[in-house]
Design a protein around this motif. Structure first.
Motif, short mmCIF file in Angstrom:
data_model
loop_
_atom_site.label_atom_id
_atom_site.label_comp_id
_atom_site.label_asym_id
_atom_site.label_seq_id
_atom_site.Cartn_x
_atom_site.Cartn_y
_atom_site.Cartn_z
N ARG A 54 83.41 13.63 12.90
CA ARG A 54 84.41 14.42 13.64
C ARG A 54 84.11 14.39 15.14
N LEU A 55 82.84 14.43 15.51
CA LEU A 55 82.47 14.35 16.92
C LEU A 55 82.98 13.04 17.53
N GLN A 75 82.99 2.33 24.24
CA GLN A 75 82.60 0.98 23.82
C GLN A 75 81.09 0.78 23.95
N PHE A 76 80.51 1.36 25.01
CA PHE A 76 79.06 1.28 25.20
C PHE A 76 78.33 2.00 24.07
N LEU A 77 78.80 3.21 23.73
CA LEU A 77 78.15 3.99 22.66
C LEU A 77 78.31 3.31 21.31
N PRO A 86 75.41 5.67 12.32
CA PRO A 86 76.55 4.76 12.07
C PRO A 86 77.89 5.46 12.04
N GLU A 87 77.92 6.75 11.68
CA GLU A 87 79.18 7.48 11.65
C GLU A 87 79.85 7.48 13.03
N ILE A 88 79.05 7.51 14.08
CA ILE A 88 79.58 7.52 15.44
C ILE A 88 79.92 6.10 15.90
N THR A 89 79.00 5.17 15.70
CA THR A 89 79.24 3.80 16.20
C THR A 89 80.43 3.14 15.50
N ALA A 93 83.81 1.87 17.42
CA ALA A 93 83.93 0.41 17.49
C ALA A 93 85.39 -0.02 17.65
N GLY A 94 86.33 0.78 17.17
CA GLY A 94 87.74 0.41 17.27
C GLY A 94 88.41 0.86 18.54
#
Length: 570
Positions: A54-55, A75-77, A86-89, A93-94
């Motif tokens: 959710r973040l 995009q950097f993160l 991985p939930e954040i990356t 990524a999209g």
């Protein structure tokens, strides 16, 4: 002072970024620090994946809404798999850099301001419809005047124009990010794993280089010089007379996009051969030139048909380039030696030399994970690894991923860009040729690297072996010395660390009891607020006492056995 002047007209933007960050940090503090201290660590664990997702979703919305540098932040993160879950990356990524174009009147004004002449004098023709639009700038097709074309050697060009006002927006965004980085540095659970201010500065440097079109022009020329003797790789030429820090004019090299398989086949070009040539060109940049294109996505690579049925690869957009400095090459050589000798301890030392692990890293757990990696895959060569079932790699990643992610990894910018380039290369080539094997493409270059370094490698291995011989030779004398000290009663054993851990366990138990008591009183008080308000208020008020003990005991709790311990040790 410059930052303050830039922030003033964009104060609402600055405050919105800080407000978003502060809300997320409060949630992080509550779920990751407060709840575990009062005995509700299970809630924190069970909700962590959904909270992280959710973040990332909320940041995605913020970045798209604000545009500017925040798209680049996302995009950097998304590439920082070394420090983010991985939930954040995966969510970030999209994130695409697609924004409405700037009105042509504003673009015309920017071009004339930069070049100091009317647009009609600077270019014989300038397309009002942009070829592409992004958050930092946009591109237009144009044609040089006859005089400029004679000087440059080409007429058709693509002009990249920086968005008006983007300098101030970038200054505001970086000021906000530096403020957030300072906050994170003071949160121990974050600072032990991530050097947030360093990450912000890395991102700032990359971003400022990307909007400096003189820097990009120099990169394009350097890239072209590296492949000057290779007819299969090209880059656009720079029209320096029509280039400034905010305006870049390049020869128009638009051709077939590398991932347009139908167009390639229509031009009589075999996609499989394109995949092989592209992989070779990318790995030559990494292994031979130590200067590589770090953003080789399909929009930045063209396949240009040549007379006689031949073709070549044409790279564009040199704003994001990576280098492999000598220090990193030395560290990578140490990694090669460690992998060749299947030495987990030495590999950890090499990783530390490269600068991947922060000082707070628990290297023992990393060493155990690496040892198991060697045990499973260590004896395989490139050809054998290429035949391993991908599911086995995936299972291994799941099995040891938590261990690796728990370590305070922080990849240097150069290594991160290298991983990005290799990942994009592998994905692109697999799309062109489903049977593409990245190991086959890397092996010739890796083999040459090992041959080039063979002298140093043999020397290092010999020194390591001689060190082991020396240790073995001294071992009998050291054992005899220890036995003599034991017989003389000189050796003593300190149990204070064990007792300290027992004290910690006792304190944890008391805090858990306090946490349960707090929960009972708080829930009971909340339920009674309706039918019996006075009693409910009393219970809620009393619940503060066990809550205070649970939270503060870990900070100020003493050890009831300190006096006894000092007595025994003396």
């Amino acid at each position: 002072m410059v930052v303050e002047q830039s922030v003033r007209p964009h104060r609402a933007r600055y405050r919105r970024i800080l407000r978003f960050a502060s809300v997320q940090l409060v949630q992080l503090w509550w779920f990751e620090l407060v709840l575990p201290r009062v005995g509700f660590a299970g809630i924190s664990e069970r909700t962590r994946t959904d909270r992280m997702r959710r973040l990332a979703e909320r940041f995605h919305v913020l970045a798209v809404d604000l545009g500017g540098l925040m798209i680049k932040v996302g995009q950097f993160l998304s590439s920082r798999m070394d420090v983010l879950p991985p939930e954040i990356t995966e969510e970030l990524a999209g994130l695409q850099d697609e924004v409405p174009p700037v009105p042509f009147a504003d673009i015309k004004e920017r071009v004339e301001t930069e070049l100091g002449v009317p647009l009609e004098r600077a270019y014989a023709w300038f397309d009002e419809v942009p070829l592409a639009a992004a958050s930092l700038g946009q591109a237009h097709r144009a044609r040089l005047s006859d005089r400029d074309a004679d000087d440059a050697g080409f007429a058709d060009v693509v002009v990249k124009v920086q968005r008006p006002g983007i300098d101030d927006i970038i200054a505001v965004d970086l000021a906000a990010l530096r403020k957030v980085g300072g906050w994170l540095r003071r949160i121990r659970m974050v600072s032990d794993r991530v050097d947030a201010p360093a990450l912000v500065e890395e991102f700032a440097q990359t971003s400022l280089e990307e909007i400096d079109y003189l820097h990009e022009a120099a990169n394009a020329e350097r890239f072209a010089e590296n492949f000057a003797d290779d007819d299969r790789v090209a880059a656009p030429a720079v029209a320096w007379e029509r280039t400034t820090r905010r305006l870049l004019t390049l020869s128009d090299v638009t051709a077939i996009k590398i991932n347009d398989i139908e167009a390639l086949r229509g031009a009589g070009i075999d996609p499989v051969e394109v995949a092989q040539a592209f992989a070779a060109a990318m790995f030559e940049q990494v292994f031979t030139h130590s200067f590589f294109h770090a953003d080789p996505h399909p929009g930045n690579i063209f396949v240009t048909p040549m007379p006689g049925g031949d073709w070549r690869l044409t790279f564009i957009d040199f704003g994001m380039m990576g280098e492999v400095p000598e220090g990193l090459r030395s560290g990578l050589r140490g990694l090669v030696i460690a992998v060749a000798s299947r030495d987990g301890t030495r590999l950890v030392e090499a990783v530390q030399e490269v600068g991947v692990l922060l000082p707070s890293a628990d290297t023992k757990s990393f060493e155990r994970a690496v040892t198991q990696l060697f045990a499973r895959f260590g004896g395989m060569g490139f050809a054998e690894l290429s035949t391993v079932d991908p599911r086995e790699f995936r299972d291994f990643a799941h099995e040891f991923g938590d261990t690796i992610r728990s370590l305070p990894f922080q990849l240097p910018e150069g290594m991160l860009l290298l991983f990005r380039a290799v990942s994009l290369t592998s994905g692109m080539c697999s799309g062109l040729d489903p049977r593409f094997n990245v190991w086959d493409a890397v092996e010739p270059f890796a083999g040459q690297l090992l041959r080039d370094e063979s002298g140093n490698t043999l020397k290092d291995v010999a020194q390591s072996a001689w060190g082991s011989v020396g240790t073995a030779a001294r071992l009998p004398g050291r054992i005899d010395s220890v036995i003599t000290d034991i017989e003389a009663g000189i050796v003593s054993f300190d149990t204070s660390r064990l007792e300290h851990r027992m004290d910690a366990l006792i304190r944890i138990g008391l805090r858990v009891v306090s946490g349960v008591l707090f929960a009972g009183l708080a829930i009971g008080g909340a339920l009674l607020l309706g039918p019996a308000p006075p009693l409910g208020i009393v219970l809620l008020s009393v619940s503060i006492v066990p809550l205070a003990h649970a939270v503060l005991a870990g900070l100020f709790g003493g050890s009831p056995r300190n006096g006894a311990r000092h007595h025994r040790e003396s």
